[in-house]
Design a protein around this motif. Structure first.
Motif, PDB file in Angstrom:
ATOM      1  N   ALA B 121       0.837  -1.204   0.000  1.00 37.27           N
ATOM      2  CA  ALA B 121       0.000   0.000   0.000  1.00 37.27           C
ATOM      3  C   ALA B 121       0.876   1.260   0.000  1.00 37.27           C
ATOM      4  O   ALA B 121       0.590   2.225  -0.716  1.00 37.27           O
ATOM      5  CB  ALA B 121      -0.921  -0.014   1.220  1.00 37.27           C
ATOM      6  N   GLN B 122       1.930   1.213   0.794  1.00 33.70           N
ATOM      7  CA  GLN B 122       2.821   2.386   0.851  1.00 33.70           C
ATOM      8  C   GLN B 122       3.555   2.592  -0.462  1.00 33.70           C
ATOM      9  O   GLN B 122       3.723   3.721  -0.934  1.00 33.70           O
ATOM     10  CB  GLN B 122       3.814   2.219   2.002  1.00 33.70           C
ATOM     11  CG  GLN B 122       3.143   2.446   3.351  1.00 33.70           C
ATOM     12  CD  GLN B 122       4.055   2.109   4.515  1.00 33.70           C
ATOM     13  OE1 GLN B 122       4.884   1.201   4.418  1.00 33.70           O
ATOM     14  NE2 GLN B 122       3.889   2.829   5.600  1.00 33.70           N
ATOM     15  N   GLN B 125       1.278   4.093  -2.951  1.00 36.56           N
ATOM     16  CA  GLN B 125       1.141   5.523  -2.639  1.00 36.56           C
ATOM     17  C   GLN B 125       2.357   6.298  -3.133  1.00 36.56           C
ATOM     18  O   GLN B 125       2.246   7.369  -3.702  1.00 36.56           O
ATOM     19  CB  GLN B 125       0.964   5.701  -1.110  1.00 36.56           C
ATOM     20  CG  GLN B 125       0.735   7.105  -0.626  1.00 36.56           C
ATOM     21  CD  GLN B 125      -0.649   7.628  -0.983  1.00 36.56           C
ATOM     22  OE1 GLN B 125      -1.243   7.202  -1.980  1.00 36.56           O
ATOM     23  NE2 GLN B 125      -1.159   8.577  -0.223  1.00 36.56           N
ATOM     24  N   VAL B 176       6.877   8.954   2.477  1.00 45.62           N
ATOM     25  CA  VAL B 176       6.274   7.624   2.261  1.00 45.62           C
ATOM     26  C   VAL B 176       7.353   6.620   1.855  1.00 45.62           C
ATOM     27  O   VAL B 176       7.300   5.441   2.222  1.00 45.62           O
ATOM     28  CB  VAL B 176       5.101   7.710   1.253  1.00 45.62           C
ATOM     29  CG1 VAL B 176       5.567   7.635  -0.191  1.00 45.62           C
ATOM     30  CG2 VAL B 176       4.095   6.563   1.521  1.00 45.62           C
ATOM     31  N   ASN B 179       9.032   5.548   5.058  1.00 44.74           N
ATOM     32  CA  ASN B 179       8.167   4.652   5.849  1.00 44.74           C
ATOM     33  C   ASN B 179       8.012   3.280   5.196  1.00 44.74           C
ATOM     34  O   ASN B 179       7.918   2.260   5.877  1.00 44.74           O
ATOM     35  CB  ASN B 179       6.813   5.299   6.091  1.00 44.74           C
ATOM     36  CG  ASN B 179       6.936   6.425   7.103  1.00 44.74           C
ATOM     37  OD1 ASN B 179       7.774   6.359   8.009  1.00 44.74           O
ATOM     38  ND2 ASN B 179       6.158   7.495   6.935  1.00 44.74           N
ATOM     39  N   THR B 183       8.780  -0.213   6.852  1.00 43.73           N
ATOM     40  CA  THR B 183       7.841  -1.357   6.873  1.00 43.73           C
ATOM     41  C   THR B 183       8.520  -2.621   6.355  1.00 43.73           C
ATOM     42  O   THR B 183       8.399  -3.706   6.950  1.00 43.73           O
ATOM     43  CB  THR B 183       6.602  -1.035   6.008  1.00 43.73           C
ATOM     44  OG1 THR B 183       6.072   0.215   6.431  1.00 43.73           O
ATOM     45  CG2 THR B 183       5.543  -2.128   6.150  1.00 43.73           C
TER      46      THR B 183
END
Lengths: 149, 788
Positions: B121-122, B125, B176, B179, B183
């Motif tokens: 998902a990141q 994005q 992002v 992050n 992750t």
């Protein structure tokens, strides 16, 4: 790399404890409406928007903050003064030191899927809740709360 | 509920399975562990590369903003190249593929597609923000309004300044990216922790499984060890391992067998326990290990000699044993029984004096010595006159008592080296070695005196007479049988000359005696005239009470002498050679009769026609061809024919004895059955019996007669029956006259019986009737059974 034991504890215990914490929090929410208990306010964060009720009663308030991701987000609650919130020199983030006296609460950054609670005692007035990760404020992640009597 | 017996499994198989299971478990756990490790390492490597690329995106974002600004200021910059790098890297992070290298910075990296919903998902994005950023940059450079660029990543940027707007987009993208890298890094940690957890679980499970299987293996091995040990310890056999230095191992059963502790027997101890006479045999076995069996005596804790029979196995080349193994069994009881039977075989049970067989044996030895040293040997044959009168008037018990007293007197008047024997009935014999005619005559006088002096039996005094035949052998070759016969002739002469006297044998006596009796001629004549007849006496199976055979008995009815018992004419026939035609006659008659019965269909199944063979007939040779010829002539199957032989005839040493045994063996191979007649009166060793082809043992009538009252006779009969069974042959009791005797022999284990109680010897016609009646009864019974 964190020690394995810590990872284990985080993975296993986290999943094991989560339902218990949830249950406890739900309990608080259920009883929140009845007089003395704190008022529960649901706050949702997502890229790049914060959703929350506009009006909140003054007193003890529990912000139940859920991050719907995908990026990490934090939450800072600052009482709005006469001047607008000042930016740091990078022009991308709010200068938290400058508004420290007006800051009533904050949550550290958390990943998508995290749900956390922030207990506050809010006096009547106007507040802004925002994510201060680089660019997020300007990207749209701020919201005004009006606390009434 | 009856549990089914577990299927048989040899010992060695049991332990292989647990070992295989242990190894398999190790292999399985190792494979799983290694596979997981490889997979986790690969994933970690991929993730590390992803983290690197994701982090690089941050740098590239900042570089892109700078390059846009430089390009806008007309400085030398290539924002489009950086934009392409950014977009391509974002796509590869998401979907996998080759990450383009930054010129002069790094190399191309191959990545797998990102896994895990949060990271994906990141990265999605990030891809959207990169697009928004590059489009904003392009718009800025192209002089188009940046605000018009669509915000596809849900950003709500309200900033008007185009550069600041670009920088906000860059900050969002950079954030992002950072992050996403975090992750991915966290999931790598999880991967490693998962691997560690798995290794711990696998390790513990593997250890537990191995311990369990190891325990199972140990249990199996322990059980086997215990099994083998208890096999050895609980065995009644004694296992010894010996070498030149003595006994190296003795099984714990030594406690049970000898009452001795292992320490007492180990090493030199064995030598001290073994009987001195047997030490050479044991030492020979230890030295060579080639003897298959060795019998030796060992003293037990109480100093008694126990006889052990050991099987010898040479395992000196076996590196686990390195010695000669003796597998020994305690055969003391068997040896004692053999000795007792031998003693019984050589002694008269009434007087405890040596019997005819032992007398013959001693006479043989004396003759052998005489041949070397020219010693004079004297044989006195004594017959009591008037004994029959005592027996008839006062009964057998009184007669027996009289015989015992007379025997004691004879024992008293002889020297220690002399042999006094009872030949049976009222006949005694004395063997004097180193004698002379004077000594023999002096003794004969004393015997007559002793017998003449009154004997008190049953409250009455008896005075008897004695007729004595004396024969002297003055060195040189001699036959014991011949000597006894000559003594017999001399005794007859003494009797003829008037009782209570003695005669010294002279050679002319034989002729005189022959003429006196005139039997030979009469026998030959009788055979021609058909004065001989064969009678048959049935033998009965004690289990079914059915007739299972008959014994053919020769009868002679002389016109001048009347009915003559075989005991009288057979010795004459043997001496004169008439026995040959007589024997042929009996065989022809008996086999012919049996064949006739077979044709008439009156014979039961099984059935054996038993015919007596005299010792002379056997040792003369030619019996086997004669029997086979007669069988062929009559068409009788060999299995329906049995020959009764006396034990003395077949154990005789020398070529004639060997030939007799070979002929019997040949007949036995053809299916002809062999019985030992008058058993228990002449064997030198039971060992002979084992080697002879014997199917049946006859228990002598003399034992059967006393069986009800005399414990000794009963014991002998029982021993003979069990001996017969041990040798795998049947026992038949002769001379059954009463129900009591029948019950006794049945109880003592005899299989067959014969005697007046069942049937007297009778002509063929009578026996035919008996057989036919039995046949009818059997048929009737089976008919009833069928209709039922």
């Amino acid at each position: 790399v964190r020690p394995a034991t810590q990872l284990l504890r985080q993975n296993w215990l986290g999943y094991a404890i989560a339902p218990i914490v949830l249950l406890a929090l739900t309990g608080c929410g259920l009883y929140g409406g009845h007089g003395t208990a704190a008022q529960v306010v649901r706050v949702t964060e997502r890229d790049f928007k914060i959703s929350a009720p506009k009006h909140v009663r003054a007193g003890d308030v529990v912000l139940k903050v859920g991050n719907h991701g995908p990026d990490h987000h934090e939450l800072i609650v600052v009482r709005i003064g006469r001047s607008p919130l000042p930016f740091r020199t990078d022009g991308m983030t709010i200068d938290e030191d400058a508004v420290r006296r007006r800051t009533v609460g904050a949550l550290d950054p958390a990943g998508a899927g995290a749900t956390r609670s922030l207990r506050l005692r809010l006096a009547p007035g106007r507040y802004v809740i925002f994510c201060n990760m680089s660019g997020h404020y300007l990207g749209g992640m701020h919201r005004t709360l009006v606390v009434g009597r | 509920v009856i549990r089914r017996a577990a299927p048989f499994r040899p010992f060695a198989v049991g332990s292989r399975r647990p070992i295989a299971a242990v190894l398999l478990t190790f292999a399985l756990f190792s494979t799983v562990s290694v596979a997981f490790s490889i997979r986790a390492t690969n994933r970690s490597q991929n993730r590390a590369a992803m983290v690197e690329v994701a982090a690089r995106q941050r740098t590239l974002v900042e570089r892109y903003v700078q390059e846009v600004l430089l390009a806008r200021a007309r400085e030398d910059a290539a924002p489009a190249y950086t934009a392409a790098l950014l977009e391509k890297s974002a796509a590869v992070l998401l979907r996998g593929g080759k990450v383009p290298a930054v010129h002069g910075d790094d190399d191309e990296t191959e990545l797998a597609a990102a896994s895990g919903a949060p990271a994906r998902a990141q990265l999605q994005q990030e891809a959207r923000l990169v697009r928004d950023l590059t489009r904003a940059g392009t718009a800025l450079l192209a002089g188009r309004p940046v605000e018009s660029v669509p915000q596809t990543a849900h950003e709500h940027i309200t900033v008007k300044n185009p550069v600041r707007r670009l920088r906000v987009l860059a900050a969002l993208t950079s954030n992002v990216s950072l992050n996403a890298a975090r992750t991915i890094a966290t999931s790598t940690d999880r991967n490693v922790s998962g691997l560690i957890t798995l290794q711990i679980v696998l390790g513990i499970a593997g250890l537990a499984a191995s311990l369990l299987l190891g325990w199972a293996l140990a249990t199996v091995i322990r059980r086997q060890t215990v099994h083998f040990r208890s096999l050895v310890t609980s065995s009644t056999d004694l296992v010894l391992v010996i070498d030149e230095d003595g006994c190296r191992y003795v099984s714990p059963s030594v406690e049970a067998i000898l009452g001795r502790h292992e320490i007492e027997v180990l090493g030199d101890g064995l030598r001290h326990c073994v009987h001195p006479d047997d030490i050479p045999a044991v030492e020979a076995a230890a030295a060579h290990g080639d003897a298959h069996e060795v019998i030796f005596r060992v003293s037990n804790r109480f100093g008694e000699w126990r006889s052990l029979e050991a099987h010898v196995t040479d395992l000196r080349r076996d590196r686990h044993i390195r010695g000669v193994v003796l597998n020994a069994r305690d055969i003391t009881e068997r040896v004692e029984l053999e000795q007792e039977l031998t003693r019984q075989a050589f002694h008269d049970s009434l007087t405890d004096l040596p019997n005819r067989a032992l007398f013959r044996d001693r006479l043989d030895h004396a003759l052998a010595r005489s041949r070397r040293g020219n010693e004079v040997i004297a044989v006195l044959l004594i017959d009591l006159d008037g004994f029959k009168h005592v027996n008839d008037s006062l009964g057998h018990d009184a007669g027996d008592e009289l015989l015992r007293q007379v025997a004691q007197r004879f024992d008293k008047i002889t020297r220690t080296g002399d042999t006094v024997a009872r030949f049976g009935g009222d006949e005694f014999a004395i063997l004097l070695e180193n004698a002379s005619e004077e000594v023999a005559i002096t003794l004969a006088h004393r015997v007559i005196e002793e017998v003449a002096s009154p004997v008190t039996v049953g409250g009455r005094d008896f005075s008897l007479g004695a007729s004595i035949g004396i024969v002297l052998h003055r060195g040189g070759a001699g036959q014991s049988e011949e000597l006894v016969r000559q003594a017999d002739v001399a005794m007859y002469a003494a009797k003829e000359a008037g009782r209570g006297r003695f005669e010294v044998f002279r050679h002319d006596m034989t002729r005189q005696l022959g003429e006196l009796l005139g039997l030979e001629h009469e026998l030959r004549l009788g055979l021609e005239r058909g004065e001989f007849q064969v009678h048959y006496q049935p033998a009965v199976d004690l289990g079914s009470n059915a007739i299972v055979g008959v014994e053919a008995l020769l009868r002679w009815t002389s016109p001048t002498r009347g009915s003559v018992p075989p005991a009288q004419f057979i010795p004459v026939a043997e001496t004169t050679g008439v026995i040959k035609p007589l024997g042929e006659f009996v065989l022809r008659e008996a086999f012919g009769q049996a064949a006739q019965w077979l044709r008439d269909g009156v014979l039961p199944d099984p059935f054996v026609m038993w015919v007596n063979l005299s010792g002379k007939q056997l040792t003369a040779g030619g019996v086997a061809p004669l029997v086979l010829r007669t069988l062929a002539a009559t068409g009788l199957p060999p299995s329906m024919v049995g020959l009764e032989v006396t034990e003395t005839a077949i154990v005789e040493d020398g070529p004639s004895g060997a030939r007799a045994r070979a002929e019997l063996e040949e007949l036995h191979e053809h299916g002809v059955r062999i019985a030992i007649d008058d058993f228990g009166t002449g064997f030198s060793s039971l060992g002979h019996l084992r080697r002879l082809p014997v199917d049946l043992i006859k228990v002598d009538r003399s034992f059967v007669q006393g069986i009800e009252h005399d414990a000794k006779d009963a014991a002998i009969t029982a021993n003979l029956a069990s001996l017969a069974h041990a040798l795998g042959v049947l026992a038949i009791a002769e001379g059954i006259e009463s129900e009591g005797q029948l019950e006794s022999v049945r109880k003592l284990g005899c299989d067959l019986a014969q005697g007046f109680l069942f049937a007297r010897p009778a002509p063929a016609e009578t026996v035919t009737r008996l057989l036919a009646e039995q046949g009818r009864r059997v048929a009737l019974r089976s008919a009833y059974r069928e209709s039922a």
